[in-house]
Every structure is written in structure tokens, then in C-alpha cells.
Design a protein around this motif. Structure first.
Motif, PDB file in Angstrom:
ATOM      1  N   ALA A 155       0.832  -1.208   0.000  1.00 44.83           N
ATOM      2  CA  ALA A 155       0.000   0.000   0.000  1.00 44.83           C
ATOM      3  C   ALA A 155       0.864   1.254   0.000  1.00 44.83           C
ATOM      4  N   TYR A 156       1.956   1.236   0.760  1.00 44.97           N
ATOM      5  CA  TYR A 156       2.855   2.387   0.787  1.00 44.97           C
ATOM      6  C   TYR A 156       3.541   2.575  -0.567  1.00 44.97           C
ATOM      7  N   ALA A 157       3.908   1.482  -1.215  1.00 49.06           N
ATOM      8  CA  ALA A 157       4.573   1.573  -2.513  1.00 49.06           C
ATOM      9  C   ALA A 157       3.656   2.192  -3.569  1.00 49.06           C
ATOM     10  N   HIS A 158       2.356   1.926  -3.455  1.00 42.82           N
ATOM     11  CA  HIS A 158       1.413   2.455  -4.442  1.00 42.82           C
ATOM     12  C   HIS A 158       0.920   3.857  -4.105  1.00 42.82           C
ATOM     13  N   THR A 159       0.776   4.164  -2.825  1.00 41.05           N
ATOM     14  CA  THR A 159       0.178   5.458  -2.446  1.00 41.05           C
ATOM     15  C   THR A 159       1.185   6.461  -1.913  1.00 41.05           C
ATOM     16  N   ASN A 160       2.301   5.981  -1.402  1.00 42.90           N
ATOM     17  CA  ASN A 160       3.312   6.836  -0.774  1.00 42.90           C
ATOM     18  C   ASN A 160       2.740   7.602   0.429  1.00 42.90           C
ATOM     19  N   ALA A 161       1.724   7.027   1.070  1.00 44.31           N
ATOM     20  CA  ALA A 161       1.093   7.658   2.237  1.00 44.31           C
ATOM     21  C   ALA A 161       1.923   7.347   3.484  1.00 44.31           C
ATOM     22  N   ALA A 162       2.164   8.368   4.285  1.00 42.72           N
ATOM     23  CA  ALA A 162       2.995   8.225   5.482  1.00 42.72           C
ATOM     24  C   ALA A 162       2.385   7.252   6.489  1.00 42.72           C
ATOM     25  N   ALA A 163       1.073   7.155   6.523  1.00 47.32           N
ATOM     26  CA  ALA A 163       0.414   6.264   7.482  1.00 47.32           C
ATOM     27  C   ALA A 163       0.817   4.809   7.249  1.00 47.32           C
ATOM     28  N   PHE A 164       0.934   4.411   5.989  1.00 43.99           N
ATOM     29  CA  PHE A 164       1.346   3.041   5.694  1.00 43.99           C
ATOM     30  C   PHE A 164       2.805   2.804   6.067  1.00 43.99           C
ATOM     31  N   PHE A 165       3.641   3.820   5.893  1.00 47.57           N
ATOM     32  CA  PHE A 165       5.047   3.724   6.286  1.00 47.57           C
ATOM     33  C   PHE A 165       5.167   3.558   7.799  1.00 47.57           C
ATOM     34  N   VAL A 166       4.414   4.355   8.549  1.00 49.76           N
ATOM     35  CA  VAL A 166       4.435   4.268  10.012  1.00 49.76           C
ATOM     36  C   VAL A 166       3.900   2.912  10.465  1.00 49.76           C
ATOM     37  N   ALA A 167       2.812   2.462   9.861  1.00 52.70           N
ATOM     38  CA  ALA A 167       2.230   1.164  10.224  1.00 52.70           C
ATOM     39  C   ALA A 167       3.213   0.032   9.964  1.00 52.70           C
ATOM     40  N   THR A 168       3.933   0.097   8.853  1.00 58.98           N
ATOM     41  CA  THR A 168       4.931  -0.921   8.540  1.00 58.98           C
ATOM     42  C   THR A 168       6.029  -0.949   9.592  1.00 58.98           C
ATOM     43  N   ASN A 169       6.527   0.221   9.954  1.00 59.52           N
ATOM     44  CA  ASN A 169       7.579   0.293  10.973  1.00 59.52           C
ATOM     45  C   ASN A 169       7.092  -0.195  12.324  1.00 59.52           C
ATOM     46  N   LEU A 170       5.866   0.122  12.685  1.00 60.72           N
ATOM     47  CA  LEU A 170       5.316  -0.353  13.959  1.00 60.72           C
ATOM     48  C   LEU A 170       5.188  -1.875  13.973  1.00 60.72           C
ATOM     49  N   ILE A 171       4.798  -2.454  12.864  1.00 57.74           N
ATOM     50  CA  ILE A 171       4.683  -3.915  12.797  1.00 57.74           C
ATOM     51  C   ILE A 171       6.059  -4.559  12.905  1.00 57.74           C
ATOM     52  N   VAL A 172       7.058  -3.977  12.264  1.00 59.35           N
ATOM     53  CA  VAL A 172       8.423  -4.526  12.342  1.00 59.35           C
ATOM     54  C   VAL A 172       8.920  -4.480  13.786  1.00 59.35           C
ATOM     55  N   VAL A 173       8.758  -3.340  14.445  1.00 58.24           N
ATOM     56  CA  VAL A 173       9.225  -3.204  15.828  1.00 58.24           C
ATOM     57  C   VAL A 173       8.453  -4.141  16.751  1.00 58.24           C
ATOM     58  N   THR A 174       7.150  -4.231  16.581  1.00 61.69           N
ATOM     59  CA  THR A 174       6.330  -5.119  17.414  1.00 61.69           C
ATOM     60  C   THR A 174       6.723  -6.577  17.211  1.00 61.69           C
ATOM     61  N   THR A 175       6.963  -6.964  15.965  1.00 56.94           N
ATOM     62  CA  THR A 175       7.360  -8.350  15.681  1.00 56.94           C
ATOM     63  C   THR A 175       8.714  -8.664  16.311  1.00 56.94           C
ATOM     64  N   LEU A 176       9.662  -7.735  16.190  1.00 63.03           N
ATOM     65  CA  LEU A 176      10.975  -7.957  16.813  1.00 63.03           C
ATOM     66  C   LEU A 176      10.855  -8.065  18.330  1.00 63.03           C
ATOM     67  N   LEU A 177      10.035  -7.231  18.934  1.00 62.71           N
ATOM     68  CA  LEU A 177       9.832  -7.299  20.379  1.00 62.71           C
ATOM     69  C   LEU A 177       9.172  -8.618  20.773  1.00 62.71           C
ATOM     70  N   ASN A 178       8.155  -9.016  20.028  1.00 65.86           N
ATOM     71  CA  ASN A 178       7.461 -10.270  20.342  1.00 65.86           C
ATOM     72  C   ASN A 178       8.355 -11.493  20.179  1.00 65.86           C
ATOM     73  N   MET A 179       9.296 -11.448  19.249  1.00 62.01           N
ATOM     74  CA  MET A 179      10.160 -12.605  19.019  1.00 62.01           C
ATOM     75  C   MET A 179      11.409 -12.589  19.893  1.00 62.01           C
TER      76      MET A 179
END
Length: 158
Positions: free
Chosen positions: A36-60
Motif C-alpha cells: 500500500a505504501y509503494a502504491h500510495t506513498n502515504a505516510a500512514a502506511f510507512f508508520v504502520a509498517t515500521n510499527l509492525i516490524v518493531v512489534t514483531t521484533l519485540l514479540n520474538m
């Protein structure tokens, strides 16, 4: 009535799949956000992606009792992995201090090595966390005092 999971009735391999399941679905969702970020370049998708990466690293992270802890515990077949940290260091220190033989669990060598490495890593991580917390608590940022220096110096000078 207290909710009880029946996951302990599953085999070790099935529990490992369950342990990875949440992070797997998070990563699938994150992949959708990346597209979605690649197609829209919307900052919200970029932030959501980073939050998922950080959350996944913390959970693992196996040093906290999140998915990574249970994954490591189930993969090694060691229940109550955190209690073995105390037994590991007690087994090293107690015989030297009390001149007794340590009672080590009868595990294969690779599991003993993994639990030993985990024990040392957990001790170092928690010691680092406590030291950082103490340093932060004793700094001017928390106390809000205009006098420089750590809290213990300000208290001693009174």
C-alpha cells in the motif's frame, strides 16, 4: 471462570507453529502495508509498517515472556525456561560456595548449551536494563533539580 488454553496438549512441533503464528500474521499484514505504501506513498502506511516490524521484533525476543520465549521453550522442549536461569547460576555458584555437587538436568548437550547461552544472555540483558533504569532515575531528567550531578550526590550533599 478463568480461561485455560489447551495448547499444552499439542505436540512440541504444533506448539512451535502456534508460537510463530501471531508474528507470521503480523508480517503478512505488514507486507500489505508495504504494498500500500509503494502504491500510495502515504505516510500512514510507512508508520504502520515500521510499527509492525518493531512489534514483531519485540514479540520474538526470547528474553521476555512473549512469543519468542515460548518459541524457544517449545523448540528446546524445556518448560519453565526462565526458572532454569536461576538454576544455571545457582549450579555454578552454589557448589563453589558450599562445596556441593551441582545437580544438572539430564538434557542432551545441545539443549544444555542453548539453556546456558540463554541464561547468560538473560542475565546480561536484565543487568543492562536495571543499570540503565537506575542511571535514568538518578539523572536530572527525572528528578528535575537544577543542581548538576546524580541524585545520590545531591542527597549526600544535604
Amino acid at each position: 471462570m478463568l480461561f485455560r488454553s489447551r495448547i499444552w496438549r499439542l505436540s512440541r512441533r504444533q506448539r512451535v507453529v502456534v508460537d510463530v503464528g501471531g508474528s507470521y500474521l503480523q508480517c503478512l499484514c505488514g507486507a500489505g502495508y508495504v504494498l500500500a505504501y509503494a502504491h500510495t506513498n502515504a505516510a500512514a502506511f510507512f508508520v504502520a509498517t515500521n510499527l509492525i516490524v518493531v512489534t514483531t521484533l519485540l514479540n520474538m525476543n526470547p528474553l521476555f515472556r512473549f512469543d519468542g520465549y515460548w518459541l524457544l521453550s517449545d523448540a528446546l522442549g524445556v518448560s519453565g525456561l526462565m526458572k532454569h536461569v536461576g538454576r544455571f547460576f545457582g549450579g555454578i555458584l552454589a557448589p563453589r560456595m558450599m562445596h556441593e555437587d551441582a545437580c544438572a538436568p539430564h538434557w542432551p548437550t545441545h539443549i544444555l548449551v542453548a539453556v546456558s547461552v540463554y541464561s547468560v544472555a538473560a542475565l546480561v540483558a536484565w543487568a543492562w536494563f536495571v543499570a540503565r533504569l537506575a542511571a535514568y532515575t538518578c539523572s536530572n531528567r527525572v528528578v528535575g533539580c537544577s543542581r548538576p550531578g546524580p541524585l545520590w550526590q545531591r542527597i549526600a550533599s544535604r
